[in-house]
Design an enzyme around this catalytic site. Structure first.
Site, PDB file in Angstrom:
ATOM      1  N   GLU A  70     -14.128  28.038   5.321  1.00  0.00           N
ATOM      2  CA  GLU A  70     -12.844  27.593   5.247  1.00  0.00           C
ATOM      3  C   GLU A  70     -12.531  26.595   4.213  1.00  0.00           C
ATOM      4  O   GLU A  70     -13.091  25.784   3.950  1.00  0.00           O
ATOM      5  CB  GLU A  70     -12.194  27.290   6.380  1.00  0.00           C
ATOM      6  CG  GLU A  70     -12.225  28.773   7.836  1.00  0.00           C
ATOM      7  CD  GLU A  70     -13.541  28.495   8.425  1.00  0.00           C
ATOM      8  OE1 GLU A  70     -13.914  29.406   8.973  1.00  0.00           O
ATOM      9  OE2 GLU A  70     -14.085  27.532   8.482  1.00  0.00           O
TER      10      GLU A  70
ATOM     11  N   TYR B 153     -15.910  27.635  -5.485  1.00  0.00           N
ATOM     12  CA  TYR B 153     -16.570  28.705  -4.631  1.00  0.00           C
ATOM     13  C   TYR B 153     -16.741  30.054  -5.157  1.00  0.00           C
ATOM     14  O   TYR B 153     -17.651  30.736  -5.239  1.00  0.00           O
ATOM     15  CB  TYR B 153     -15.837  28.369  -3.259  1.00  0.00           C
ATOM     16  CG  TYR B 153     -16.088  27.320  -2.244  1.00  0.00           C
ATOM     17  CD1 TYR B 153     -17.363  26.894  -2.248  1.00  0.00           C
ATOM     18  CD2 TYR B 153     -15.025  26.661  -1.738  1.00  0.00           C
ATOM     19  CE1 TYR B 153     -17.416  25.608  -1.520  1.00  0.00           C
ATOM     20  CE2 TYR B 153     -15.088  25.593  -1.065  1.00  0.00           C
ATOM     21  CZ  TYR B 153     -16.312  25.112  -0.877  1.00  0.00           C
ATOM     22  OH  TYR B 153     -16.401  23.935  -0.242  1.00  0.00           O
TER      23      TYR B 153
END
Length: 146
Positions: free
Chosen positions: A97, A109
């Site tokens: 998360e 990411y």
């Protein structure tokens, strides 16, 4: 990561995240046997990662790079190390998360191969007492089999 490194870890954690983990949180992770690793530049903490394994998957819980080492590729180095560790544990996926407002981390990411798969509403506390959504991201791993 060792208990005697937690002062440096906590200092980095506070500099990197809007709401940071406590010493007890890190101690719980260490005592539970989570994957917790520090990267050092001599005596200086360059960055750290905390992750846990589950059945066929891993969860990246916390990652931080010291400000003076940011934008030098160290995030990719730490993510590659997490990938290798996860593959070694038999994971096929890594989950994480990230704050919806953390566009730099989201970019890192995504560049690494993670994809956004959902939103956790009001997941992260904010300093002003409000709550911020988290983007749930997933990286599918392809473990090498002998």
């Amino acid at each position: 990561m060792r208990e005697d490194q937690l002062d440096a870890v906590l200092a980095l954690e506070c500099s990197a995240h809007a709401s940071s983990w406590s010493r007890e949180h890190f101690l719980d992770c260490l005592r539970s046997g989570y994957h917790a690793q520090c990267w050092m530049d001599g005596d200086a903490l360059l960055g750290f990662v905390v992750a846990m394994s589950g059945v066929d998957e891993a969860h990246l819980l916390d990652l931080a790079i010291a400000p003076r080492y940011q934008r030098q590729g160290w995030g990719r180095v730490l993510l590659n190390a997490v990938d290798a560790w996860a593959c070694d544990t038999g994971a096929y996926n890594i989950w994480l998360e990230v704050r919806a407002s953390n566009t730099r981390a989201i970019h890192v990411y995504r560049t690494h191969g993670y994809r956004s798969v959902g939103i956790r509403k009001a997941y992260y506390p904010c300093p002003d007492g409000s709550m911020e959504d988290a983007i749930v991201m997933n990286l599918h791993l392809y473990p090498v089999t002998p």
